[in-house]
Design a protein around this motif. Sequence first.
Motif, short mmCIF file in Angstrom:
data_model
loop_
_atom_site.label_atom_id
_atom_site.label_comp_id
_atom_site.label_asym_id
_atom_site.label_seq_id
_atom_site.Cartn_x
_atom_site.Cartn_y
_atom_site.Cartn_z
N ASP A 72 -29.60 -9.32 4.59
CA ASP A 72 -29.57 -8.31 3.75
C ASP A 72 -28.77 -7.21 4.12
OD1 ASP A 72 -31.92 -9.50 2.26
OD2 ASP A 72 -33.15 -9.02 4.03
N ALA A 73 -28.21 -6.79 2.97
CA ALA A 73 -27.21 -5.65 3.04
C ALA A 73 -25.81 -6.12 3.80
CB ALA A 73 -27.84 -4.43 3.76
N GLN A 181 -26.93 -2.65 9.69
CA GLN A 181 -27.88 -3.17 8.77
C GLN A 181 -28.78 -1.90 8.46
OE1 GLN A 181 -31.32 -5.77 9.04
NE2 GLN A 181 -30.30 -7.11 7.56
N ARG A 184 -27.06 0.71 6.26
CA ARG A 184 -27.05 0.50 4.72
C ARG A 184 -28.27 0.56 4.20
NH1 ARG A 184 -22.29 -4.52 4.91
NH2 ARG A 184 -20.85 -3.55 6.39
N LEU A 185 -29.43 -0.14 4.93
CA LEU A 185 -30.60 -0.04 3.99
C LEU A 185 -30.95 1.40 4.04
CD1 LEU A 185 -32.40 -3.05 5.93
CD2 LEU A 185 -31.40 -2.79 3.85
N ARG A 188 -29.37 2.84 1.14
CA ARG A 188 -29.62 2.47 -0.29
C ARG A 188 -31.10 3.18 -0.66
NH1 ARG A 188 -29.67 -4.19 -0.09
NH2 ARG A 188 -27.34 -4.34 -0.11
N LYS A 194 -27.81 3.53 -5.45
CA LYS A 194 -27.94 2.19 -4.83
C LYS A 194 -29.49 1.61 -4.72
CE LYS A 194 -23.59 2.70 -2.22
NZ LYS A 194 -22.98 2.79 -0.94
N LYS A 197 -30.67 -1.83 -5.54
CA LYS A 197 -30.38 -2.97 -4.54
C LYS A 197 -31.39 -3.24 -3.46
CE LYS A 197 -25.41 -2.15 -4.37
NZ LYS A 197 -24.29 -2.07 -3.36
N ASP A 202 -36.42 -6.82 1.71
CA ASP A 202 -35.19 -5.84 2.50
C ASP A 202 -35.92 -5.08 3.46
OD1 ASP A 202 -33.14 -7.09 0.88
OD2 ASP A 202 -32.90 -5.31 -0.21
#
Length: 269
Positions: A72-73, A181, A184-185, A188, A194, A197, A202
């Motif tokens: 994920d991501a 990761q 980035r999560l 989001r 974002k 997403k 996730d």
Amino acid sequence: MADFNLEDFINILDNKEVFQYLIDKKIIKEKKFLETYEYEKELHELQIQLTAIQNKVIAENKRVLIIFEGRDAAGKGGAIERLVEFLNPKKLRVVSLPKPTEEELGQWYFQRYFKQLPNAGEIVFFDRSWYNRAVVEPVFDFCTKEQYQLFLKQVNEVEELLINDGVILIKLFLTISKKEQADRLEERKTDVLKQWKIGSLDQQAQEKWDVYSKYIQELFKSTGTKKSPWIEIDTDNKKHARLEAFKIIINQIDNKERDKTEDFVKIHN
């Protein structure tokens, strides 16, 4: 930094006064600007090359299936978006199947994916694929142990049949570090643009990191073959990863040997 396209970069660099003004006003940072320019320039060149490759695929009635898998991501969607940006949309498809229906649950596992295989002269991108059964499904107990083992037993034979029938099969796995990761999560969650997403699974990507790792290693071990290897790309640097995806796909379709010495690429066969 401001959002520029390649033409903007060139115009700014051609005008030294404008370039210096943007630096002085802190609208851009010189090093980052030049790095981004080099990336956009190479990306544009690779997009031109891929367009030429697609024209050959169409002219020679080739069938190309490109599988994108990854944590994920890791950037699957972003990479695919740039790959298809300038391709002929009439001769490509991006397939991202939802969870199976009740009817599909009663079918042979591969059946719904087979409906999406490329026709002559077509390139198809799978944004996740039948390999859901090798990683995501067992991680979250969406399949039984018997279904998982049956998949591992069948998938190499299925792919060999496709390849022997002339399908060009390219399997890319986008990998990412645990810290990247997490970053980035979190982005989001906080970036309104974002938030779409964020999927239900996730949220558990970090806490199930080690379980994912176990199934990913088994994926490489059991389903990477000489005819159908996994090409793993480190995506902590998104820009490098996207460029590498282009190079791999161009070389694979054009039947050329690719350089396997890049330190952010691993071949599993």
